[in-house]
Scaffold this motif. Sequence first.
Motif, PDB file in Angstrom:
ATOM      1  N   TYR A 180       5.652   3.039 -15.695  1.00  0.00           N
ATOM      2  CA  TYR A 180       6.137   1.697 -16.021  1.00  0.00           C
ATOM      3  C   TYR A 180       6.348   1.548 -17.532  1.00  0.00           C
ATOM      4  N   ASN A 183       3.094   7.681  -9.088  1.00  0.00           N
ATOM      5  CA  ASN A 183       3.897   6.737  -9.889  1.00  0.00           C
ATOM      6  C   ASN A 183       5.308   6.521  -9.348  1.00  0.00           C
ATOM      7  N   ASP A 206       5.009  -1.233 -10.421  1.00  0.00           N
ATOM      8  CA  ASP A 206       3.765  -0.532 -10.745  1.00  0.00           C
ATOM      9  C   ASP A 206       2.633  -1.119  -9.886  1.00  0.00           C
TER      10      ASP A 206
END
Length: 556
Positions: free
Chosen positions: A470, A529, A534
Amino acid sequence: MLRLFADHERRLVQDLCGIWDFALTPDRQTVPDEFPERMPVPGCYDAMPAHLDYRGPAAYRTWFETDARRHRLVFEGVSHIARVLVDGQPVAWHSGAFTSFHVDLPAGIPGRHELVVLVDNSFDAEASPLHYSYFDWYTYGGIIRPVALHRLPPVWIEQMTVQTQDWRAGGLNLHIAWSREADAPTEVEVVVLVDGEIVVKEPLACPEVAGSLEIPAIVPDPKPWSPAEPNLHTVQVRLGEDDLIERIGLRDVRVEGTQILLNDEPIYLAGVNRHEAHPQFGHSLPPELMLADIQWLKKLNCNFVRGSHYPQDFRFLDLCDEQGLLVWQEATSWQARPDHLSDPAFVAAQLQCIDEMVAQSINHPSVIMWGILNEAASDDPTTRPAYERLLGRLRELDPSRPVTYASHRHLTDQHFDLADIISLNIYPGWYFANLETMTGWMDNLMQGLKERGWGKKPLIFSEFGAGAIYGWHDARNGKWSEPYQAKLLDIALNWMIAQPQVAGTAIWQFCDCLSSPERATGRPREFNNKGLLDEYRRPKLAFDVVREIYARAIKR
Ligand code: ADA
């Protein structure tokens, strides 16, 4: 807070959620003398600051009151292993984090009772064959879903399954399982109300202490359920002094050629994979957060969620019913190996998980398909009996929904003939190939499927994606940057929605989630990820890219 609607008018149900006493324990048998701490229920002890990352046994304690009736303690999910003691006596043992179990306390013991639950999130293949330390997700421990106390009348309803026979005309078939006390009356009245209107009223003879009955019923003013119009009807059964209310949707799902049909119309499943996880709450998302997740999904123009890789919380499914999201509900598993699939204890644990999952989610209209064995060794012929057994069990329990499994064995898979829908997890542009060569790789894959005769069933790309940290952008915008992820998903999705065989896509994944320490080297921050958001639900660049493509896909 239990169901998101009132599921009983007559039966007394007490919500036991709250803050319970808590202690760490040396093993999963020993009840501690003292409970010096406090812990939320539902909650995950290893997501709480005092015990972050703790893997091991713990004990919870609370009290409840009963009168002279039989009472039932219902645990919606304890991760991974639970041993329940009432007044110091062991009364139940359960393994498997994401399905519910219950324990009955016989009539005739009124008073205040101590409830202790010994919980263990350790990896122990013998005691808990569904959970392993090698998974690419962190399995949190604790009493992760709600606990309730039901007061059962002399004759009570065990379960009601509502099957839609005719989604246009509102024809239903109700299967009602009941039990009674040995000294209870042997005849009671059964009343069925649909949307508050009595549609059936008849006597039930119950000479045995348990039994079941089938009741046909008609919805007086039937309105079909669909993502665009998620109309729900209530079905209430009253059996003597007991009752149960279910919320149902009139809809039909089936597979025809390469299409998935919802109410006779082909539908494109525009979806994401979702782990039920949050850094602060672990697996125990508050309902507020579940609703927020659904609002993000709606913003993304999704109509589909794959519950990866375990049965999703019943309250999330309640919300999906209300909001018109379609769900792939999956039994707990991750990359099972041939030695797992040939182990009778592993297969038995899978069967138990399937039985519990189906019993608990069969009445949700949002659930449109069942899944098993994410990325297991489906290229190995020795695993076929396990696939046959598990998929067979799903079909036996629920012939009304298609069954599938997510395969990462692609053209070497041996069991696609056993599934109604072919589901593939692919990561071109991430683990292999690159942004330039990925569509060529996918073209070859499609060609290979056709050559092997697998071009005739619906195909779902059940996972694909790229990791993005992020906020990270730089001059190169390489792997782990937000622009790289956005670009990869742009290429993949535009290619996928143009393939006639592709009936749906589930991006890996909705939001970032904690991985396991064993995977940490390939997982920056120890997180997977590949989320479009996120872990705190902050959208990344790819979010708007997907939103635009899914707006087109759902009209395909
Ligand atoms: C697999 C798996 C996911 C996740 C993903 C990834 O396909 O099913 O759980 O681990 O890979 O990020 O590599």
